[in-house]
Scaffold this motif. Structure first.
Motif, short mmCIF file in Angstrom:
data_model
loop_
_atom_site.label_atom_id
_atom_site.label_comp_id
_atom_site.label_asym_id
_atom_site.label_seq_id
_atom_site.Cartn_x
_atom_site.Cartn_y
_atom_site.Cartn_z
N GLN A 68 0.83 -1.22 0.00
CA GLN A 68 0.00 0.00 0.00
C GLN A 68 0.86 1.26 0.00
O GLN A 68 0.56 2.22 -0.71
CB GLN A 68 -0.89 0.03 1.24
CG GLN A 68 -2.03 -0.94 1.22
CD GLN A 68 -2.75 -0.88 2.55
OE1 GLN A 68 -2.33 -1.52 3.51
NE2 GLN A 68 -3.83 -0.13 2.61
N CYS A 69 1.88 1.27 0.83
CA CYS A 69 2.73 2.46 0.91
C CYS A 69 3.40 2.73 -0.43
O CYS A 69 3.46 3.87 -0.89
CB CYS A 69 3.77 2.27 2.03
SG CYS A 69 4.74 3.75 2.37
N HIS A 70 3.91 1.66 -1.05
CA HIS A 70 4.55 1.82 -2.36
C HIS A 70 3.55 2.36 -3.38
O HIS A 70 3.85 3.30 -4.13
CB HIS A 70 5.15 0.50 -2.83
CG HIS A 70 5.88 0.62 -4.12
ND1 HIS A 70 7.20 1.00 -4.18
CD2 HIS A 70 5.49 0.44 -5.41
CE1 HIS A 70 7.59 1.04 -5.44
NE2 HIS A 70 6.55 0.71 -6.20
N LEU A 71 2.36 1.78 -3.41
CA LEU A 71 1.30 2.22 -4.32
C LEU A 71 1.04 3.72 -4.17
O LEU A 71 1.01 4.47 -5.16
CB LEU A 71 0.01 1.45 -4.06
CG LEU A 71 -1.29 2.09 -4.57
CD1 LEU A 71 -1.38 1.99 -6.07
CD2 LEU A 71 -2.49 1.48 -3.89
N LEU A 72 0.85 4.16 -2.94
CA LEU A 72 0.47 5.56 -2.72
C LEU A 72 1.58 6.53 -3.11
O LEU A 72 1.32 7.57 -3.71
CB LEU A 72 0.03 5.75 -1.27
CG LEU A 72 -1.24 4.96 -0.92
CD1 LEU A 72 -1.47 4.97 0.58
CD2 LEU A 72 -2.44 5.50 -1.68
N TRP A 73 2.83 6.19 -2.78
CA TRP A 73 3.95 7.03 -3.21
C TRP A 73 4.09 7.00 -4.73
O TRP A 73 4.34 8.03 -5.37
CB TRP A 73 5.25 6.61 -2.54
CG TRP A 73 5.48 7.35 -1.27
CD1 TRP A 73 5.43 6.86 0.00
CD2 TRP A 73 5.77 8.75 -1.15
NE1 TRP A 73 5.68 7.86 0.90
CE2 TRP A 73 5.90 9.04 0.22
CE3 TRP A 73 5.94 9.79 -2.07
CZ2 TRP A 73 6.18 10.30 0.70
CZ3 TRP A 73 6.23 11.05 -1.59
CH2 TRP A 73 6.34 11.30 -0.23
#
Length: 157
Positions: A68-73
């Motif tokens: 999720q963190c990778h997706l959002l960044w």
């Protein structure tokens, strides 16, 4: 300017079958994860550790957090760079090794995002922005195991 953020989460064990933890097989690993204004996450242990396979386990949630963190960044950086993403789906996988003493640790998480961009001329930039997203990701910067990326980027029809 720097900022500090806190995240309040409540975890409540709901697995008492009437005798508490009187024996390893005497209790369920079921628990609820709550945060203000959010739906409850039904948690348990991994089924390999006597958990309920219908509930999320902490290992899955860790892999999901990295993804999720990778997706959002990634979406943010693409937007700022003029790369128009029209679809993104990740089939992330985490690898954990048990140790002889019963503990264990993750050895890696592999992100496998499938990204679609609006134009063929955006593909190269879209691939490159995965590295930048990794550098910014709060979660990837907080774990002690490698987070690798194997993206596939295509242009929409």
């Amino acid at each position: 300017m720097t900022a500090t953020h806190t995240y309040d989460v409540a975890v409540s064990w709901i697995g008492d079958r009437g005798t508490g933890t009187s024996g390893y097989r005497a209790y369920d690993r079921a628990h609820d994860v709550d945060a203000p204004g959010r739906p409850t996450i039904a948690g348990s242990a991994d089924p390999a550790f006597r958990g309920d396979p219908a509930r999320w386990n902490p290992e899955q949630l860790l892999v999901a957090s990295v993804s999720q963190c990778h997706l959002l960044w990634y979406l943010h950086l693409c937007s700022a760079a003029g790369v128009v993403v029209t679809a993104y789906a990740d089939a992330a996988v985490g690898t954990m090794v048990e140790t002889a003493d019963g503990g264990g640790h993750f050895t890696e998480v592999l992100l496998r995002p499938r990204v679609t961009v609006s134009e063929p001329g955006m593909v190269a930039a879209a691939v490159a922005l995965h590295a930048a997203a990794h550098e910014k990701c709060f979660i990837a910067n907080s774990v002690n195991f490698p987070v690798r990326h194997a993206p596939t980027v295509t242009a929409g029809a």
